[in-house]
Scaffold this motif. Structure first.
Motif, PDB file in Angstrom:
ATOM      1  N   PRO A   1       0.807  -1.236   0.000  1.00 25.30           N
ATOM      2  CA  PRO A   1       0.000   0.000   0.000  1.00 25.30           C
ATOM      3  C   PRO A   1       0.839   1.285   0.000  1.00 25.30           C
ATOM      4  O   PRO A   1       0.374   2.335  -0.435  1.00 25.30           O
ATOM      5  CB  PRO A   1      -0.831  -0.111   1.288  1.00 25.30           C
ATOM      6  N   ASP A   2       2.093   1.213   0.480  1.00 24.21           N
ATOM      7  CA  ASP A   2       2.960   2.399   0.463  1.00 24.21           C
ATOM      8  C   ASP A   2       3.602   2.623  -0.894  1.00 24.21           C
ATOM      9  O   ASP A   2       4.420   3.545  -1.065  1.00 24.21           O
ATOM     10  CB  ASP A   2       4.071   2.251   1.522  1.00 24.21           C
ATOM     11  N   GLY A   3       3.312   1.731  -1.857  1.00 24.66           N
ATOM     12  CA  GLY A   3       3.880   1.870  -3.204  1.00 24.66           C
ATOM     13  C   GLY A   3       5.266   1.265  -3.322  1.00 24.66           C
ATOM     14  O   GLY A   3       5.961   1.484  -4.317  1.00 24.66           O
ATOM     15  N   MET A   4       5.687   0.472  -2.319  1.00 26.37           N
ATOM     16  CA  MET A   4       7.018  -0.122  -2.323  1.00 26.37           C
ATOM     17  C   MET A   4       6.973  -1.506  -2.995  1.00 26.37           C
ATOM     18  O   MET A   4       6.033  -2.270  -2.761  1.00 26.37           O
ATOM     19  CB  MET A   4       7.506  -0.265  -0.876  1.00 26.37           C
ATOM     20  N   ASP A   5       7.972  -1.786  -3.834  1.00 25.23           N
ATOM     21  CA  ASP A   5       8.068  -3.118  -4.446  1.00 25.23           C
ATOM     22  C   ASP A   5       8.516  -4.113  -3.384  1.00 25.23           C
ATOM     23  O   ASP A   5       9.549  -3.911  -2.743  1.00 25.23           O
ATOM     24  CB  ASP A   5       9.103  -3.091  -5.582  1.00 25.23           C
ATOM     25  N   VAL A   6       7.743  -5.195  -3.236  1.00 25.44           N
ATOM     26  CA  VAL A   6       8.030  -6.157  -2.167  1.00 25.44           C
ATOM     27  C   VAL A   6       8.128  -7.563  -2.751  1.00 25.44           C
ATOM     28  O   VAL A   6       7.373  -7.929  -3.658  1.00 25.44           O
ATOM     29  CB  VAL A   6       6.903  -6.116  -1.101  1.00 25.44           C
ATOM     30  N   MET A   7       9.091  -8.334  -2.251  1.00 22.18           N
ATOM     31  CA  MET A   7       9.175  -9.750  -2.591  1.00 22.18           C
ATOM     32  C   MET A   7       8.883 -10.533  -1.311  1.00 22.18           C
ATOM     33  O   MET A   7       9.574 -10.339  -0.303  1.00 22.18           O
ATOM     34  CB  MET A   7      10.571 -10.093  -3.094  1.00 22.18           C
ATOM     35  N   ALA A   8       7.817 -11.333  -1.342  1.00 19.83           N
ATOM     36  CA  ALA A   8       7.398 -12.017  -0.113  1.00 19.83           C
ATOM     37  C   ALA A   8       7.550 -13.523  -0.248  1.00 19.83           C
ATOM     38  O   ALA A   8       7.434 -14.079  -1.345  1.00 19.83           O
ATOM     39  CB  ALA A   8       5.952 -11.667   0.202  1.00 19.83           C
ATOM     40  N   ILE A   9       7.828 -14.147   0.891  1.00 19.61           N
ATOM     41  CA  ILE A   9       7.990 -15.612   0.943  1.00 19.61           C
ATOM     42  C   ILE A   9       6.977 -16.133   1.955  1.00 19.61           C
ATOM     43  O   ILE A   9       6.833 -15.573   3.049  1.00 19.61           O
ATOM     44  CB  ILE A   9       9.421 -15.977   1.429  1.00 19.61           C
TER      45      ILE A   9
ATOM     46  N   SER B   1      11.786  -5.607   1.085  1.00 19.01           N
ATOM     47  CA  SER B   1      11.753  -4.514   0.107  1.00 19.01           C
ATOM     48  C   SER B   1      12.705  -4.820  -1.059  1.00 19.01           C
ATOM     49  O   SER B   1      13.808  -5.331  -0.856  1.00 19.01           O
ATOM     50  CB  SER B   1      12.171  -3.220   0.792  1.00 19.01           C
ATOM     51  N   ARG B   2      12.254  -4.485  -2.277  1.00 14.84           N
ATOM     52  CA  ARG B   2      13.101  -4.701  -3.460  1.00 14.84           C
ATOM     53  C   ARG B   2      13.783  -3.404  -3.893  1.00 14.84           C
ATOM     54  O   ARG B   2      14.360  -3.338  -4.983  1.00 14.84           O
ATOM     55  CB  ARG B   2      12.223  -5.216  -4.612  1.00 14.84           C
ATOM     56  N   ALA B   3      13.724  -2.391  -3.037  1.00 17.77           N
ATOM     57  CA  ALA B   3      14.250  -1.074  -3.433  1.00 17.77           C
ATOM     58  C   ALA B   3      15.729  -1.148  -3.807  1.00 17.77           C
ATOM     59  O   ALA B   3      16.150  -0.584  -4.819  1.00 17.77           O
ATOM     60  CB  ALA B   3      14.035  -0.076  -2.295  1.00 17.77           C
ATOM     61  N   GLU B   4      16.516  -1.891  -2.991  1.00 16.20           N
ATOM     62  CA  GLU B   4      17.962  -1.984  -3.239  1.00 16.20           C
ATOM     63  C   GLU B   4      18.243  -2.706  -4.557  1.00 16.20           C
ATOM     64  O   GLU B   4      19.089  -2.282  -5.353  1.00 16.20           O
ATOM     65  CB  GLU B   4      18.618  -2.717  -2.051  1.00 16.20           C
TER      66      GLU B   4
END
Lengths: 243, 179
Positions: free
Chosen positions: A137-145, A178-181
């Protein structure tokens, strides 16, 4: 441009070299991105396993306070978007975000549907299938397991809170990173590859132009000067060969 | 004797004029054919762009990859397809440049559209089209761009030569000397 000798020499060479370099860079970028994505999944899966191993004793002892503290501390780590454990019914039991506790997880949501698309849920998934990527919801790209918490003999035989031996999965740990990096690294790689391709194009065109000028245009220019000069004066010596 | 020669001359001149006209018409037909042929590269490029648009939309008229792989078996990995794409791009560019250097009239553009479509399909059935779309698109634009340029320059040079031949035939009434 296309009618001149320079144009005829430069256009096909420039197009072929730049195009091929661009294709190589695109394929290389795709391979690197795929490799980084796989490494990220393996890293996140290992992290999920570490959390499960760390919380195993607290779960075994039914120590809810310790369990909640571990989840809260992991959730405060930089780069961790969310971490939660939900039970077999899909109700969040522990979460780094207190507002999520006791809420119901949608079984049709991405990441859940992989196991729950059939009437009998799948209990074993490969490492790559456990991962999902999305925007939070914050607009951050996330990779979840999502890592299942399996029932083990000492869980089903524990005196405190017995799980039936037939129950294979007790709950699920869901951790999002987070996938930001990674996106930043891929963005840098993209820019470097574009610069590399442009430099190759400049070098190719520059090289071909220099060679054409030295071996073709200058001798032709000398020949033309000589022809013009000899029209005026017939006893002009011929131009030097190889100069 | 003199009278006979005078009677034969107009017939010879007419015969020469007829053969020159036939030659001229033949060259004009050849120019028209070359004009049509010169658009072949651009047509192939346009067709490839249409295929690329369909690929961009994920081939909506094709069955899902899972249904096809269940029937035909597992698709090759994206890495294998990429290596083959790289080799194909390299070979196609080298071939095209060689044909350009040798000034050979070769009609290969549409076959490249077929090969490139096959790459799109392999990536689609291997579920990696999204990641590799631009590689196939770049490869197609490069190969078909070089091919279009080759065909266009070949036709432009041939047409200019044919126009000189028409001038020669009109001026002399004889076929142009062969190179």
């Amino acid at each position: 441009m296309f009618a001149t000798l320079a144009g005829k020499a430069l256009v096909p060479v420039g197009l072929a070299v730049t195009g091929f370099m661009a294709v190589c860079c695109l394929i290389l970028y795709s391979v690197i991105r795929d490799d980084l994505h796989r490494s990220e999944i393996v890293h996140a899966t290992n992290l999920a396993d570490i959390i499960l191993k760390s919380t195993r004793y607290a779960m075994h002892k039914s120590d809810r306070e310790t369990l909640a503290t571990i989840i809260l501390n992991v959730g405060e780590q930089k780069g961790v978007s969310h971490v939660r454990i939900f039970n077999k019914k899909g109700i969040v039991s522990f979460s780094a975000k207190s507002g999520e506790i006791n809420s119901q997880v949608d079984k049709n949501a991405e990441g859940c549907i992989v196991c729950h698309k059939l009437p009998v849920p799948v209990t074993n998934l490969g490492t790559m299938q456990q991962a999902r990527t999305f925007k939070n919801p914050d607009g951050m790209d996330v990779m979840a397991i999502t890592a299942p918490v399996y029932n083990e003999p000492d869980c089903s035989a524990a005196a405190c809170h017995i799980h039936p031996p037939g129950q294979k999965v007790l709950g699920t740990l869901d951790i999002g990173l987070s996938r930001a990096e990674l996106d930043r690294s891929l963005g840098m790689l993209r820019i470097e590859m574009i610069i590399f391709t442009v430099m190759s194009l400049i070098l190719t065109i520059g090289g071909v132009t220099a060679l054409l000028r030295k071996n073709l245009f200058l001798p032709v220019q000398r020949l033309r000067n000589y022809a013009e000069f000899s029209e005026k004066k017939n006893d002009t010596p011929p131009p030097r060969v190889g100069s | 004797m003199t009278d006979m020669r005078e009677h034969q001359l107009p017939a010879d001149i007419n015969e020469t004029r007829d053969s020159a006209e036939v030659l001229r018409q033949g060259i004009i037909r050849e120019i028209n054919r070359l004009n049509r042929f010169s658009t072949r590269g651009i047509l192939a490029l346009s067709l490839f762009i249409v295929v690329s648009v369909l690929a961009w939309r994920g081939f909506p008229f094709l069955p899902a990859p899972d249904a096809v792989t269940a029937l035909l078996g597992k698709a090759p990995s994206a890495r294998i397809i990429s290596i083959v794409l790289l080799l194909y791009t390299f070979s196609a560019i080298i071939l095209s440049l060689s044909r350009m250097a040798a000034a050979v009239e070769h009609r290969s553009s549409f076959s490249h559209v077929g090969f490139l479509t096959a790459f799109f399909l392999f990536y689609y059935f291997g579920k990696s089209l999204e990641e590799n779309y631009w590689a196939v698109f770049g490869s197609g634009i490069t190969i078909l761009g070089v091919e279009s340029y080759r065909i266009w320059t070949f036709c432009a040079e041939e047409i200019s030569r044919k126009k000189e031949a028409i001038e020669f035939v009109t001026r002399t009434g004889r076929p142009p000397p062969q190179e």
